[in-house]
Design a protein around this motif. Structure first.
Motif, PDB file in Angstrom:
ATOM      1  N   LEU A   1       2.387   7.498   9.787  1.00 24.41           N
ATOM      2  CA  LEU A   1       1.983   7.817   8.415  1.00 24.41           C
ATOM      3  C   LEU A   1       3.156   8.374   7.608  1.00 24.41           C
TER       4      LEU A   1
ATOM      5  N   THR B   1       3.973  -1.637   7.694  1.00 21.28           N
ATOM      6  CA  THR B   1       3.214  -2.342   6.657  1.00 21.28           C
ATOM      7  C   THR B   1       2.167  -3.274   7.255  1.00 21.28           C
TER       8      THR B   1
ATOM      9  N   ARG C   1      -0.869  -4.272  10.361  1.00 24.00           N
ATOM     10  CA  ARG C   1      -1.899  -3.632  11.192  1.00 24.00           C
ATOM     11  C   ARG C   1      -1.281  -3.244  12.534  1.00 24.00           C
TER      12      ARG C   1
ATOM     13  N   GLN D   1     -11.183   8.293   9.218  1.00 21.44           N
ATOM     14  CA  GLN D   1     -10.517   7.399   8.260  1.00 21.44           C
ATOM     15  C   GLN D   1      -9.732   6.266   8.918  1.00 21.44           C
TER      16      GLN D   1
ATOM     17  N   ALA E   1       2.855   4.221   6.873  1.00 18.36           N
ATOM     18  CA  ALA E   1       1.695   3.482   7.363  1.00 18.36           C
ATOM     19  C   ALA E   1       0.423   3.972   6.686  1.00 18.36           C
ATOM     20  N   SER E   2      -0.640   3.170   6.768  1.00 18.06           N
ATOM     21  CA  SER E   2      -1.941   3.522   6.205  1.00 18.06           C
ATOM     22  C   SER E   2      -2.967   3.605   7.326  1.00 18.06           C
ATOM     23  N   LEU E   3      -3.848   4.585   7.236  1.00 17.26           N
ATOM     24  CA  LEU E   3      -4.913   4.701   8.235  1.00 17.26           C
ATOM     25  C   LEU E   3      -5.821   3.478   8.222  1.00 17.26           C
ATOM     26  N   ASP E   4      -5.928   2.816   7.067  1.00 16.10           N
ATOM     27  CA  ASP E   4      -6.753   1.605   6.981  1.00 16.10           C
ATOM     28  C   ASP E   4      -6.292   0.541   7.969  1.00 16.10           C
ATOM     29  N   ASP E   5      -5.000   0.549   8.302  1.00 20.20           N
ATOM     30  CA  ASP E   5      -4.426  -0.483   9.160  1.00 20.20           C
ATOM     31  C   ASP E   5      -4.371  -0.082  10.631  1.00 20.20           C
TER      32      ASP E   5
END
Length: 462
Positions: free
Chosen positions: A150, A79, A81, A181, A154-158
């Protein structure tokens, strides 16, 4: 019988002792913190096969890494970075001297996961081509690890990748696998040899992440010269860095100092004692001539910051087409490298045109002094025409009490000239709210220091 029993008991005790010792050794090994691979120059000569180690640091384990891989994420919190640090070519096999400081600096500014990508076995070789040929393989291993993240939510944004030299291109290869991304990529003096002139698919490119920032510090040797990011920073023009040896007599530092300066400039942004501002500009010469220092005024966008906080500028970049910018700035010779910019506005009343340079020295109440020699190209002083010179100081003196000026034409022989100043004004770029300082009716004798106390400029002249 008693003797045999005694011998048997003795052997059993030895066995128990040996088993206990092995357990202790195993336990100690299990608890030992994994560290960056340390190899010798001999390893570089014979070459090393690729082996990638991933070491996780968090605020809970700042100094003791945890080994992770695409099967085991360990204590990685998906959750938050996750920042990957990827080093480059290692011709001697030694660990990067800056790695520990970079890990600690990142954890000090944000509660995140920091993953050190140790591919020293692979990067250690005296043949640069052998190391560069392994960059895509490293990228594939990182993709597998991110895929696992992922899958766990997890998010690619982070995802944030900091790549040094060859590591910058590895970051780009990873970004391409995720169709650009990834949240952010920072390239610290991306490697130039074997990558200069290559198409975007073979190097770092602005499309490899949502935001790509690059610091170019050795464009005339080991680094990449052309822009590679959404914003490309060129300290001191991008080539020779102040404080670095200029001849081979500087030893190993002559070869690596400029290249490594990008890392230390990035580190300065994490330490909080120096915020380096850069100025978007078409060329270093235009920046030095003061033509590109208008950002940060009420009528314009804020100036981009170097290093960790460079992504504060990405919203402005989205308005541009294409979203790419070159930014220039100067630095001091030593940490924390900050330079403080002032404009020195001079109106002269000489009948004839004068060409030359100005050296300005500031002093405060406590006796601290700082000096700037504005001599990158001769200034042209014409009668009743204002010349605005960009001065750079290593210190930012809050309350200037004394100013001195020296005018020089650079001529060793010949007549000594006078520069008749109708008005001189000093104004801070970093702190435009500070009172501007003026002085009127000065005559500067060439190569002679003229010392004076400034007064506050009338508001009508601000």
């Amino acid at each position: 019988m008693n003797v045999t029993h005694t011998l048997s008991s003795f052997h059993m005790l030895r066995l128990y002792f040996f088993i206990s010792l092995m357990c202790l050794v195993r336990s100690a090994t299990d608890e030992t913190c994994p560290s960056f691979t340390r190899l010798s120059f001999h390893s570089a000569v014979v070459g090393t096969g690729l082996n990638v180690k991933l070491m996780l640091y968090t605020r809970r384990n700042r100094t003791c890494a945890q080994a992770v891989d695409s099967a085991v994420l360990g204590n990685l919190n998906v959750t938050k970075r996750t920042t990957f640090i990827i080093h480059g070519f290692r011709p001697t096999g030694s660990p990067p001297v800056w790695m520990g400081d970079l890990v600690e600096g990142l954890l000090s500014v944000e509660d995140m996961n920091v993953v050190v990508v140790d591919w020293n076995r692979g990067a250690t070789t005296i043949i640069y081509t052998h190391a560069s040929n392994k960059t895509r393989k490293v990228a594939i291993i990182l993709k597998e690890f991110i895929d696992k993240m992922l899958a766990e939510g997890a998010s690619l944004d982070d995802i944030y990748m900091i790549g040094v030299s060859l590591g910058a291109h590895i970051s780009g290869f990873v970004g391409k696998m995720f169709d650009g991304q990834l949240g952010r990529i920072t390239g610290l003096d991306p490697a130039g040899p074997l990558f200069n002139g290559r198409p975007p698919e073979d190097r770092l490119d602005p499309s490899d992440a949502q935001f790509v920032d690059v610091i170019h510090s050795d464009t005339d040797a080991l680094g990449y010269k052309e822009p590679l990011g959404n914003i490309d920073f060129y300290p001191n023009g991008g080539s020779d860095q102040p404080g670095c040896p200029q001849t081979i007599f500087g030893g190993l530092q002559y070869f690596k100092c400029d290249h490594q300066r990008s890392v230390y400039l990035y580190l300065s942004s994490l330490r909080g004692n120096c915020t380096i501002t850069a100025y978007p500009c078409d060329s270093y010469q235009d920046y030095r001539n003061g033509k590109c220092v208008n950002c940060g005024t009420p009528q314009t966008e804020s100036c981009p910051l170097l290093g960790y906080y460079a992504d504060n500028w990405k919203d402005y970049l989205r308005k541009k087409d294409p979203p790419m910018t070159k930014a220039f700035f100067d630095t001091a010779e030593q940490k924390p490298f900050c330079i403080y910019h002032y404009f020195v506005d001079i109106i002269t009343w000489n009948k004839n045109i004068r060409r030359g340079s100005i050296t300005i020295k500031l002093r405060d109440k406590a006796g601290n002094t700082t000096e700037s020699k504005i001599d990158h190209e001769p200034a042209i002083f014409q009668k009743y025409h204002q010349v605005s010179l960009l001065a750079r100081f290593n210190q930012d003196l809050d309350q200037v009490t004394t100013i001195s000026l020296v005018f020089s034409t650079g001529s060793i022989v010949g007549p000594k000239y006078k520069l008749r100043i109708l008005r001189m004004k000093l104004r801070s770029l970093a702190n435009p709210e500070r009172p501007q300082l003026c002085r009127y009716d000065l005559i500067l004798m060439e190569n002679t220091e003229t010392v004076f106390q400034p007064i506050l400029c009338p508001k009508s002249q601000m």
